[in-house]
Design an enzyme around this catalytic site. Sequence first.
Site, mmCIF file in Angstrom:
data_model
loop_
_atom_site.group_PDB
_atom_site.id
_atom_site.type_symbol
_atom_site.label_atom_id
_atom_site.label_comp_id
_atom_site.label_asym_id
_atom_site.label_seq_id
_atom_site.Cartn_x
_atom_site.Cartn_y
_atom_site.Cartn_z
ATOM 1 N N GLY A 56 -0.456 1.103 -3.826
ATOM 2 C CA GLY A 56 -0.756 1.039 -5.187
ATOM 3 C C GLY A 56 -0.674 -0.305 -5.876
ATOM 4 N N MET A 99 2.028 -3.952 -5.577
ATOM 5 C CA MET A 99 3.048 -4.986 -4.599
ATOM 6 C C MET A 99 3.923 -6.042 -5.558
ATOM 7 S SD MET A 99 4.591 -5.492 -1.838
ATOM 8 C CE MET A 99 6.008 -6.765 -1.789
ATOM 9 N N GLU A 100 5.216 -5.997 -5.421
ATOM 10 C CA GLU A 100 6.109 -6.604 -6.416
ATOM 11 C C GLU A 100 6.130 -8.080 -6.060
ATOM 12 O OE1 GLU A 100 6.892 -4.242 -4.135
ATOM 13 O OE2 GLU A 100 9.102 -5.038 -3.320
ATOM 14 N N GLU A 143 7.171 -2.074 -10.546
ATOM 15 C CA GLU A 143 7.085 -3.388 -10.129
ATOM 16 C C GLU A 143 8.110 -4.407 -10.473
ATOM 17 O OE1 GLU A 143 6.112 -3.164 -7.115
ATOM 18 O OE2 GLU A 143 4.787 -1.332 -7.395
HETATM 19 N N1 BES Z 1 6.913 -2.437 -2.315
HETATM 20 C C1 BES Z 1 6.036 -1.558 -2.676
HETATM 21 C C2 BES Z 1 4.627 -1.855 -2.335
HETATM 22 C C3 BES Z 1 4.493 -1.473 -0.612
HETATM 23 C C4 BES Z 1 4.322 -0.258 0.149
HETATM 24 C C5 BES Z 1 4.439 -2.376 0.411
HETATM 25 C C6 BES Z 1 4.458 0.202 1.187
HETATM 26 C C7 BES Z 1 4.487 -2.261 1.639
HETATM 27 C C8 BES Z 1 4.390 -0.923 2.278
HETATM 28 C C9 BES Z 1 5.783 -1.261 -3.938
HETATM 29 O O1 BES Z 1 6.849 -1.593 -4.796
HETATM 30 C C10 BES Z 1 5.478 0.280 -4.195
HETATM 31 O O2 BES Z 1 6.445 1.010 -4.092
HETATM 32 N N2 BES Z 1 4.532 0.591 -4.924
HETATM 33 C C11 BES Z 1 4.160 1.935 -5.233
HETATM 34 C C12 BES Z 1 3.860 2.345 -6.550
HETATM 35 C C13 BES Z 1 5.008 2.746 -7.171
HETATM 36 C C14 BES Z 1 4.953 2.985 -8.771
HETATM 37 C C15 BES Z 1 5.660 3.844 -6.463
HETATM 38 C C16 BES Z 1 2.680 2.262 -4.382
HETATM 39 O O3 BES Z 1 2.106 1.180 -4.030
HETATM 40 O O4 BES Z 1 2.227 3.612 -4.381
HETATM 41 ZN ZN ZN Z 2 8.365 -0.208 -4.817
#
Ligand code: BES
Ligand code: ZN
Length: 848
Positions: free
Chosen positions: A263, A265-266, A300
């Site tokens: 969704g 990335m931070e 994020e």
């Molecule tokens: N750090 C994650 C993105 C990520 C997910 C990187 C899987 C590598 C592998 C990001 O902070 C995250 O958790 N994004 C969520 C959204 C959130 C509101 C739960 C996502 O992408 O669904």
């Molecule tokens: Zn996250």
Amino acid sequence: MTDKDRLLHQIKPLEYTLLFKPNLESFTFSAEESLLCDVLTPTKKITLHAHNLEVAKASLVVNGEEHIAEISYNKKSKTVTLTFPQTLQKGQHTLDLLFSGKISNTLRGWYKSAYTVGGEKRHLATTQFEEIGAREVFVSIDDPLAKAIFNVSFVIPSHLTAISNTIDTVVAEHDGFKTVQFAPTPKMSSYALAFIVGDFEYIEKKITSGVNVRVFVTPGKKSQAQFALETVVKMLPFYEKYFDIAYPLPVLDLIAIPDFDAGAMENWGAITAREVALLVDEEQTSSANKQWVATVIAHELTHMWFGNLVTMKWWDDLWLNEGFASYMEYVGLHEFFPQWNVWEQFAVLDHNRALGLDSLENTHPIQAQITDVEKVSEIFDAVSYSKGACVIQMLVNFLGEKDFQKGLQIYLKKHQYGNAETQDLWNSLEEASGKKIKNMIHAYTSQPGHPLVQVTSNNNSLTLSQTRFYSSLLSRKNSQDTTLWQIPLSVQKPTSTTEEIFLKDVSLTVPFSDSWIKLNKGETSFARVMYDAKVYKNFQQPIEQKVLSSIDRMGLVRDAFDSAESGYLPTDNALLLAKNYTKEDSYIVWAALLGKLGTIENLLSQDALLPSFHMFVRHLLGEIKKKTTWEKRPTDSHSDILLRSTILASLTQYEDKETIAKALELFTQIAKNNKSIDTDIRGVVYAAVAENGEVKEYETLQQLYIQEELATEKNRIGNALCLFSDKLLIQKTLEFSLSEHVRTQDIGRFLVMSFGNKKGKSITWNFIKTHWDELLEKMAGIGMDWIIEGASSVVEENLAEDIKKFFATHPHPKLERTMKQVIEQIESNRDWLKRDREAIENFLSKAV
Ligand code: BES
Ligand code: ZN
């Protein structure tokens, strides 16, 4: 993983200087790198992470003399080994490298994303490094513990924009190119870097502390960036205050990327997101989607502290990033959108979700064991995110919000610009509160699973006993788990104020003389509760009269259905309890209850009982249907709006003729004016059309999908395309999902939705099987776990056997755990139906 496996033993990177020349026509890049590092032991060989990179030269100057290294690659470990002619002595050295690489289409590393402007196709290049994408873009120690400073520059065509983690200056322009140099980053981990080049527009606003917030979009979408900008501008100062640490960078950019795997990335200072997770079109985005955008931003933003400022030492403690952000996102949301009632939603979105996965034998402890970095992707799941968030919620309850906040501040200050592990967090929370928490929390984070508290009533007392909960009776029978949890339980009774019980032993007897008792008031402990059938009978009044809160009404019925699945409670008892909910009007209660009824509908999906089950659910929905209007009312709250679409969707799903007729009538308006249907119910309308439609409707929807440019509307239509009941049309959609009309990021959604289609299970499975290699290649192994998870709903024996056989012959390191989870769930489904079919039949014959 040893330091040696992690390449931490020979050098410690201090400062990288990177110059990239990306080419958006050939989709390649060349780069120059110099890496200032500490050599830790005298060595001739240095091994660094590098994958799919062509290193042309690696050298080092010692005493004015250049030493050129021999270069050899290890594809499997994704490393390059540099062998120097002479031993390098301990101390600081600067390694110089020249290399080139590819801008891929795998949604990982440095990849391209396509979009159109005025019908013309264009590309941008963006990165996704978490977990190990950085090694595809530069030579590094690509490990969260190897924090360093990064000085990044790009040479790009003058008309393009470069975005990275810090603030940029243009240092030179020459022959249509410019060199863009970014200020040095703080000490940080490689996975949170971002390199983005493209043709962007942006809007910006400075917050009082001086941080400039910008939201970047591809051309033409600036108006959709407004909501995100306003939300960040409100929330950033709030979190700065909450953590008592200023956001350390001069800019915070958020970039909407048309092709994006997760969704969002931070990346520190350069948060990337897919368009539906960041953009809001006030006319077309549904309330639920808007809430999602705010959630993503809150999530994020908290990573700027939890993850970026303080990072886990190793992926084992991923939950320190994701569980925390999943909890802290609610704190920010509640502050600025109190009318959304997000804490109520927490009980469904996180608590229920976590309990679900954590009920499997094949779950994992929050503190995971990652010995193969290729498998980290497996733990970005409901345990690391949602169970992590629930454990934090338990701690907040235990410590009180103030001490909790103080503990976080201590933790963040102590480990800022460094790394930490779970233990460090406990230490800070204990320091702040003066309370011991380690014993209490240990079983929740270091052990898999969670407790079931069984309540049995005797004459004037109740006995509470605990055991690990399994959703599958088969798993329970095989279990040898004797874990004891320390379970704080708030108690509600008809007569008294809230009491507290702390269950630490196998069982506990308490006095009891009331008609009912609800344990785990507020559903704040990570546990389930089950009562005897006798006690369940007495819940009618507190449910109907709402003596119990919505969260408690929800928890009660959820646990009853889950206990039915696990064989503790006959399914007809759970269905009987559900009959007490006809007067219900809470969104979260309906969302959870309809979810549970959905699992039973799924069990019966190939069964002759299906029509009478549908009739039963229609009957349950009778009262709320009368209160549900199609039109928005000026007095509607956010929850009312979410409730409306949930109820209408269910009425459609359970074949309420009137609702379907109305939906079809609304759809005819689309021919006249596409945007005239309320966005909050448009998805319901599309679904009804698909479920009841044929070739003509199919072609209309498919055409709409192809023409649509707005991601959120495309998703709504795409979902509907998966819901037709004609097998040929289901097949057509599956083929369509791999066509040029569907972005790789959206394939998973199509396949999962098709698995959810009652008529689509075996067709979808066959499709996945026949396209297995193609899917693995297209998705580069990522997102496949989600796709095969779709198979968890299978009940039918032949299909189940086929899935098991296929998994056994197609092992994959990233899918190992998910495959086991799917098989466990499928076997449980079959066992459940066999066990309780007759009871369900009897119940339904008398139910309405
Ligand atoms: N750090 C994650 C993105 C990520 C997910 C990187 C899987 C590598 C592998 C990001 O902070 C995250 O958790 N994004 C969520 C959204 C959130 C509101 C739960 C996502 O992408 O669904
Ligand atoms: Zn996250």
